[in-house]
Every structure is written in structure tokens, then in C-alpha cells.
Design a protein around this motif. Structure first.
Motif, PDB file in Angstrom:
ATOM      1  N   THR A  71       0.831  -1.207   0.000  1.00 41.64           N
ATOM      2  CA  THR A  71       0.000   0.000   0.000  1.00 41.64           C
ATOM      3  C   THR A  71       0.865   1.256   0.000  1.00 41.64           C
ATOM      4  O   THR A  71       1.813   1.358   0.782  1.00 41.64           O
ATOM      5  CB  THR A  71      -0.933  -0.002   1.227  1.00 41.64           C
ATOM      6  N   GLU A 236     -11.571   3.899  -2.878  1.00 45.82           N
ATOM      7  CA  GLU A 236     -11.216   2.586  -2.355  1.00 45.82           C
ATOM      8  C   GLU A 236     -11.832   2.381  -0.971  1.00 45.82           C
ATOM      9  O   GLU A 236     -11.926   3.321  -0.183  1.00 45.82           O
ATOM     10  CB  GLU A 236      -9.693   2.449  -2.264  1.00 45.82           C
ATOM     11  N   PRO A 238     -10.801   0.192   1.860  1.00 44.28           N
ATOM     12  CA  PRO A 238      -9.798  -0.767   2.357  1.00 44.28           C
ATOM     13  C   PRO A 238     -10.295  -1.559   3.553  1.00 44.28           C
ATOM     14  O   PRO A 238     -11.025  -1.057   4.405  1.00 44.28           O
ATOM     15  CB  PRO A 238      -8.627   0.138   2.733  1.00 44.28           C
ATOM     16  N   TYR A 249      -3.556  -0.654  -1.752  1.00 37.65           N
ATOM     17  CA  TYR A 249      -4.384   0.552  -1.646  1.00 37.65           C
ATOM     18  C   TYR A 249      -3.504   1.790  -1.807  1.00 37.65           C
ATOM     19  O   TYR A 249      -2.271   1.703  -1.801  1.00 37.65           O
ATOM     20  CB  TYR A 249      -5.109   0.577  -0.299  1.00 37.65           C
TER      21      TYR A 249
END
Length: 391
Positions: A71, A236, A238, A249
Motif C-alpha cells: 500500500t 477505495e 480498504p 491501496y
């Protein structure tokens, strides 16, 4: 999907990761128990040791975010303030909208070397949770029952105990008290209307008493307040399960100064000296409500433009989270595989059935730990408590 991505999505890999986390965590908790003998002899040594032990646990979670899922975390801030991060004690105000916002807060701490000593204001129930909850006990984390009449004296005493803490620390606080949901937001805005407070679109009303006491007890110890707003790109959503599956992400974290009335946001500074936060409880409450109105404006701006009005900086990943995890993996996987081979060679049905039972129980345990972070299984604190306040 490439071979690495395929492996990351496999349940057996998840079990091995969780096995390393759980077993190493319990070993560390056991070691922490023995450090109690140091408290009456050398309290500061006790604290320094437990900062390192705590890092061995929390850094495994950060490793999942940084190295396993890959991420990206972009920090938007002022370069001059950036140079102070990790070199001073600070109160960090975080929004509470995502399932992994706690993990991104830890990632922020890790990038500036204060993960092991970071503090939080947490609900009392978490203190009974193995590994992380027990780790927090030895870190002198401030636990509360969310009943202020009962909590005030305990919280103040715990905070005052931190005044001579030997390590630089960040005190992470979610002033909303609970994670954002549409139901909690609706109830919170009903309270705002009843109290004559401006309504918020993207946050719950902040719980001001805990923040005011934190400021009062840590004044002259903490140098600044970092107001942090977390968002994820491309809408997004997550989750910890997504991180465990290796999903990548893109997090944006804005660390900023309070926006003073009549001063446009692009003239704001990025760091709030604690002396600018009022000491009087009512004035501090008003200050925090204003801060959340401004946070709401920045959320609106982010949703409209996809960025923050500051310099984007990507703090470099430090290798220690990965090295710590590799150490525990090498230490714990060998005896596991050796045990498994011996069990298979034994040919005993009872032994294999017992092993299968342990695997099933481990799977249930892993799913339960992940469920703790899920929004739809979060606490009802914001639902019930606010309803009572309106009566």
C-alpha cells in the motif's frame, strides 16, 4: 494474476502469517510480564524495554500494509513541519472512517520512528484482548469505559503518568469516539441540531472532554497537535482482509494546522503548537468543534479535487518492520514444519485429527481478529450513547 499475487491470496499463507503473529505475540506478552520486576527498580528501563517489545508486535501489522500489500501512503504536509516529525512529543488527531485507519496511523508512526512508543486512548474492552491489548497494558495505554463520570479520574492519572516518559511519543486520538457509519452520523447530527452546533457531512461530532483532559495533562510535555485526515484514492474501501490478501491501496494522509476564522485554507500552517490550544475546558471544546468543521471542509475539497492543498511527500519505508517479521518467521516456522512432518510420519489418525482441529480453531480465531476491525461489526457506542444524550 501473477504467481506472487496468487500466493498472497491463499488461505494457507494467511494462516502462516497469523501463526507467526499470534505465537510471537504471546511470547512477547510473556516476556513483558517478567519486565514488571523492573518497575519498582528502574521505571524508565522498564518503559524503554517495553517500547522495543511492543514494536516487535505492532510492526508485524505495519509490515502487512507496507511490504505484503504494498500500500502506498502519501503524506501531504509542510516540508518545515515534516522535519520535526518524530523528534517531538505530539497529540495526533485522526478521523475514524475506515477499517484500517488505525493501521495507517501506525504506519505514520513507523515512518518517523515512534511506533513502539505510540499511545492511544482506547476502550477498556481492548485491554483484555490477547497480544495487542496486553501489549498496550505494558505500554501504559490509556483505557476508558466511555462513561466519563467513571473515566475522568482514571484517564487523568494515566495521562499524568506519561509526563516523564523517556521516549518521544505520539498520542493518537480518535475524537469521534467510534468509527463513522451512516446510522451513527444521522444520530450525531440530530445531537448537533439539538445543541445548536454546525452539522458535519463527513464526521461525527467530536467527544471533547477526553481531548480537553489530554491537552490539560500533557501540556508542557507535548509540543504540538497534528490534525490528520486520511482518505483513499479512487473511492477505495480498504479492509484488513484485503490487506491480508495482498491488495494494494493508495492512502493520502493530510497533516495540517488549524484554519483560523477568515483565513483561507491555503494560508494555513501545518503544525499546531500546543500553546495555541485553549486550556479552559469549554474553550477547548469550542476549539475542537471548530477544528472538525474545518476537517469537514477539507474532506469536501478532497472529494472534489482528489488532492490536498499541501506538498505531497512519500516518507521512505524503513526496513525494520520486514526484518522483524523475517526474524520471527525463521524462528517459528521451522519447529512448526518439523512438528507437521513428525505428525504425518506417525500415521496416527488421532494426531492428524487433532492437527486438523487446531487448524479449524486457528481459522476461526483469525476470522474473529479480522472481524474486530470491520465497520459492520463495530461498536454500537455512537448509536446508543447519542440517543441517550437526546432524552
Amino acid at each position: 494474476m501473477d504467481i506472487v499475487g496468487f500466493l498472497k491470496s491463499q488461505f494457507i499463507c494467511h494462516l502462516l502469517i497469523c501463526y507467526i503473529f499470534i505465537v510471537s505475540g504471546l511470547i512477547i506478552n510473556f516476556i513483558q510480564l517478567f519486565t514488571l520486576i523492573l518497575w519498582p527498580i528502574n521505571k524508565q528501563l522498564f518503559r524503554r524495554i517495553n517500547c522495543r517489545l511492543a514494536y516487535c508486535i505492532s510492526s508485524q501489522m505495519v509490515m502487512l500494509l507496507e511490504w505484503w500489500s504494498g500500500t502506498n501512503c502519501t503524506l501531504y504536509t509542510d516540508p518545515e513541519s515534516y522535519n520535526k516529525y518524530g523528534k517531538e512529543n505530539a497529540i495526533v488527531i485522526l478521523n475514524h472512517n475506515f477499517e484500517i485507519d488505525f493501521l495507517c496511523g501506525w504506519n505514520f508512526c513507523e515512518r518517523f520512528g515512534v511506533l513502539g512508543s505510540s499511545k492511544v486512548l482506547a476502550k477498556k474492552e481492548l485491554s483484555y484482548m490477547p497480544i495487542i491489548g496486553w501489549m498496550w497494558y505494558f505500554l501504559e495505554i490509556v483505557f476508558c469505559k466511555r462513561k466519563w463520570e467513571e473515566d475522568r479520574k482514571t484517564v487523568m492519572q494515566k495521562l499524568l503518568n506519561l509526563r516523564d516518559y523517556p521516549e518521544n511519543f505520539w498520542f493518537l486520538i480518535h475524537c469521534e469516539g467510534t468509527r463513522f457509519t451512516e446510522q451513527k452520523h444521522q444520530i450525531s447530527m440530530q445531537v448537533a441540531e439539538a445543541k445548536g452546533l454546525p452539522k458535519l457531512k463527513y464526521h461525527l461530532l467530536p467527544r471533547t472532554k477526553g481531548f480537553a483532559v489530554t491537552v490539560q495533562c500533557l501540556r508542557n510535555v507535548v509540543s504540538a497537535v497534528y490534525d490528520s485526515t486520511l482518505n483513499f484514492r479512487n473511492n477505495e474501501n480498504p479492509t484488513l482482509l484485503g490487506v491480508l490478501n495482498g491488495k494494494k491501496y493508495h492512502a493520502d494522509l493530510y497533516v495540517r494546522q488549524v484554519i483560523h476564522i477568515l483565513i483561507p485554507f491555503w494560508h494555513t500552517e501545518m503544525r499546531i503548537p500546543l500553546e495555541e490550544v485553549p486550556e479552559d475546558e469549554q474553550e477547548c471544546s469550542n476549539w475542537l468543534h471548530k477544528l472538525y468543521q474545518e476537517k469537514d471542509a477539507f474532506q469536501e475539497e478532497y472529494y472534489r479535487t482528489g488532492t490536498y492543498p499541501a506538498v505531497p511527500i512519500v516518507p521512505p519505508r524503513r526496513p525494520w518492520t520486514l526484518l522483524n517479521w523475517l526474524f520471527w518467521a525463521l524462528l517459528l516456522l521451522y519447529p512448526l514444519f518439523k512438528l507437521l512432518i513428525n505428525m504425518i510420519n506417525s500415521g496416527s489418525s488421532l494426531t492428524l485429527a487433532s492437527f486438523a482441529f487446531v487448524i479449524v480453531m486457528a481459522s476461526v480465531g483469525v476470522r474473529w481478529m479480522i472481524g474486530v476491525t470491520e465497520i459492520n461489526k463495530g461498536s454500537t457506542y455512537g448509536n446508543n450513547d447519542n440517543k441517550q444524550k437526546q432524552k
